[in-house]
Design a protein around this motif. Structure first.
Motif, PDB file in Angstrom:
ATOM      1  N   PRO A  48       5.026  26.828  53.485  1.00  0.00           N
ATOM      2  CA  PRO A  48       5.601  25.665  52.801  1.00  0.00           C
ATOM      3  C   PRO A  48       6.279  24.707  53.775  1.00  0.00           C
ATOM      4  O   PRO A  48       6.780  25.124  54.816  1.00  0.00           O
ATOM      5  N   ALA A  49       6.276  23.452  53.427  1.00  0.00           N
ATOM      6  CA  ALA A  49       6.871  22.414  54.266  1.00  0.00           C
ATOM      7  C   ALA A  49       8.382  22.416  54.071  1.00  0.00           C
ATOM      8  O   ALA A  49       8.961  21.508  53.486  1.00  0.00           O
ATOM      9  N   ARG A  50       9.014  23.459  54.591  1.00  0.00           N
ATOM     10  CA  ARG A  50      10.468  23.592  54.509  1.00  0.00           C
ATOM     11  C   ARG A  50      11.023  23.581  55.930  1.00  0.00           C
ATOM     12  O   ARG A  50      10.728  24.473  56.721  1.00  0.00           O
ATOM     13  N   PRO A  51      11.820  22.594  56.275  1.00  0.00           N
ATOM     14  CA  PRO A  51      12.270  22.437  57.656  1.00  0.00           C
ATOM     15  C   PRO A  51      13.057  23.625  58.195  1.00  0.00           C
ATOM     16  O   PRO A  51      13.093  23.854  59.400  1.00  0.00           O
ATOM     17  N   GLU A  52      13.664  24.427  57.328  1.00  0.00           N
ATOM     18  CA  GLU A  52      14.475  25.549  57.799  1.00  0.00           C
ATOM     19  C   GLU A  52      13.662  26.809  58.112  1.00  0.00           C
ATOM     20  O   GLU A  52      14.189  27.755  58.701  1.00  0.00           O
ATOM     21  N   LEU A  53      12.376  26.844  57.747  1.00  0.00           N
ATOM     22  CA  LEU A  53      11.561  28.025  58.038  1.00  0.00           C
ATOM     23  C   LEU A  53      11.397  28.188  59.547  1.00  0.00           C
ATOM     24  O   LEU A  53      11.117  27.226  60.262  1.00  0.00           O
ATOM     25  N   THR A  54      11.554  29.406  60.006  1.00  0.00           N
ATOM     26  CA  THR A  54      11.444  29.713  61.430  1.00  0.00           C
ATOM     27  C   THR A  54      10.109  30.394  61.701  1.00  0.00           C
ATOM     28  O   THR A  54       9.710  31.303  60.963  1.00  0.00           O
ATOM     29  N   VAL A  55       9.441  29.954  62.757  1.00  0.00           N
ATOM     30  CA  VAL A  55       8.147  30.525  63.143  1.00  0.00           C
ATOM     31  C   VAL A  55       8.154  30.842  64.629  1.00  0.00           C
ATOM     32  O   VAL A  55       8.991  30.331  65.385  1.00  0.00           O
ATOM     33  N   GLY A  98       7.505  30.878  73.515  1.00  0.00           N
ATOM     34  CA  GLY A  98       7.788  32.223  73.035  1.00  0.00           C
ATOM     35  C   GLY A  98       9.013  32.376  72.158  1.00  0.00           C
ATOM     36  O   GLY A  98       9.212  33.416  71.541  1.00  0.00           O
ATOM     37  N   ARG A  99       9.843  31.355  72.092  1.00  0.00           N
ATOM     38  CA  ARG A  99      11.053  31.452  71.272  1.00  0.00           C
ATOM     39  C   ARG A  99      10.770  30.971  69.852  1.00  0.00           C
ATOM     40  O   ARG A  99       9.944  30.094  69.652  1.00  0.00           O
ATOM     41  N   PRO A 100      11.468  31.540  68.862  1.00  0.00           N
ATOM     42  CA  PRO A 100      11.316  31.052  67.491  1.00  0.00           C
ATOM     43  C   PRO A 100      11.767  29.593  67.388  1.00  0.00           C
ATOM     44  O   PRO A 100      12.645  29.155  68.139  1.00  0.00           O
ATOM     45  N   ALA A 101      11.166  28.867  66.473  1.00  0.00           N
ATOM     46  CA  ALA A 101      11.523  27.467  66.234  1.00  0.00           C
ATOM     47  C   ALA A 101      11.388  27.175  64.747  1.00  0.00           C
ATOM     48  O   ALA A 101      10.532  27.757  64.078  1.00  0.00           O
ATOM     49  N   THR A 102      12.204  26.284  64.249  1.00  0.00           N
ATOM     50  CA  THR A 102      12.076  25.894  62.846  1.00  0.00           C
ATOM     51  C   THR A 102      10.992  24.821  62.718  1.00  0.00           C
ATOM     52  O   THR A 102      10.686  24.101  63.683  1.00  0.00           O
ATOM     53  N   LEU A 103      10.457  24.727  61.512  1.00  0.00           N
ATOM     54  CA  LEU A 103       9.472  23.673  61.266  1.00  0.00           C
ATOM     55  C   LEU A 103      10.100  22.302  61.484  1.00  0.00           C
ATOM     56  O   LEU A 103       9.447  21.389  61.996  1.00  0.00           O
ATOM     57  N   VAL A 132       5.845  33.616  60.302  1.00  0.00           N
ATOM     58  CA  VAL A 132       7.096  33.075  59.777  1.00  0.00           C
ATOM     59  C   VAL A 132       8.112  34.193  59.897  1.00  0.00           C
ATOM     60  O   VAL A 132       7.911  35.294  59.375  1.00  0.00           O
ATOM     61  N   THR A 133       9.191  33.931  60.617  1.00  0.00           N
ATOM     62  CA  THR A 133      10.155  34.994  60.911  1.00  0.00           C
ATOM     63  C   THR A 133      11.443  34.885  60.128  1.00  0.00           C
ATOM     64  O   THR A 133      12.253  35.781  60.153  1.00  0.00           O
ATOM     65  N   GLY A 134      11.656  33.782  59.446  1.00  0.00           N
ATOM     66  CA  GLY A 134      12.895  33.657  58.683  1.00  0.00           C
ATOM     67  C   GLY A 134      13.051  32.308  58.057  1.00  0.00           C
ATOM     68  O   GLY A 134      12.300  31.386  58.319  1.00  0.00           O
ATOM     69  N   ALA A 135      14.076  32.224  57.221  1.00  0.00           N
ATOM     70  CA  ALA A 135      14.354  30.978  56.509  1.00  0.00           C
ATOM     71  C   ALA A 135      15.360  30.117  57.253  1.00  0.00           C
ATOM     72  O   ALA A 135      15.858  29.161  56.729  1.00  0.00           O
ATOM     73  N   GLY A 136      15.635  30.424  58.457  1.00  0.00           N
ATOM     74  CA  GLY A 136      16.569  29.664  59.277  1.00  0.00           C
ATOM     75  C   GLY A 136      16.990  30.502  60.458  1.00  0.00           C
ATOM     76  O   GLY A 136      16.651  31.659  60.552  1.00  0.00           O
TER      77      GLY A 136
END
Length: 137
Positions: A48-55, A98-103, A132-136
């Motif tokens: 989903p296009a949610r800016p807080e999602l972490t990938v 390699g680091r997680p980043a939010t959308l 997707v690793t988290g919601a923020g």
């Protein structure tokens, strides 16, 4: 043995003594290494296009290359290669570190919409190259 029978042996020896053989081998590993697959439940069909999602990428040996003529980017990971237009470059480079980043962060870096980034990440999640690793953070 006939001379023609020695030809394959000479070709193999020549290939193994070529200085670029190690680079070709490493490139092959980079493109086919499956990394650490993770399921991105519940985002298997569409992130989903949610800016807080972490990938993050799941393939530590992913290769990211830019075509110097067109500016297009190619990401090779998990046995697949994807081509992206030039604007995706900053987001891909950020994921590639390699680091997680939010959308939202990726969209800001690439000056694209969060929807555009979620589409790009969806393709990578479906190819098991990202998760997707988290919601923020």
């Amino acid at each position: 043995m006939r001379p023609a029978a020695h030809r394959p042996l000479r070709e193999v020896q020549a290939a193994l003594t070529d200085p670029a053989v190690t680079d070709r081998w490493a490139h092959s590993l980079d493109a086919t290494h499956h990394g650490r697959p993770h399921t991105s439940l519940p985002h298997l069909d569409q992130v989903p296009a949610r800016p807080e999602l972490t990938v993050r990428l799941t393939c530590p040996r992913a290769r990211l290359d830019q075509d110097p003529d067109t500016g297009a980017w190619s990401l090779e990971a998990a046995g697949t290669a994807w081509d992206f237009s030039a604007p995706a470059g900053p987001a891909l480079q950020r994921l590639h570190d390699g680091r997680p980043a939010t959308l939202g962060e990726l969209a800001h870096l690439a000056r694209l919409t969060v929807a555009d980034i979620s589409d790009m990440v969806t393709v990578l999640v479906q190819g098991q190259a990202a998760t997707v690793t988290g919601a923020g953070r």
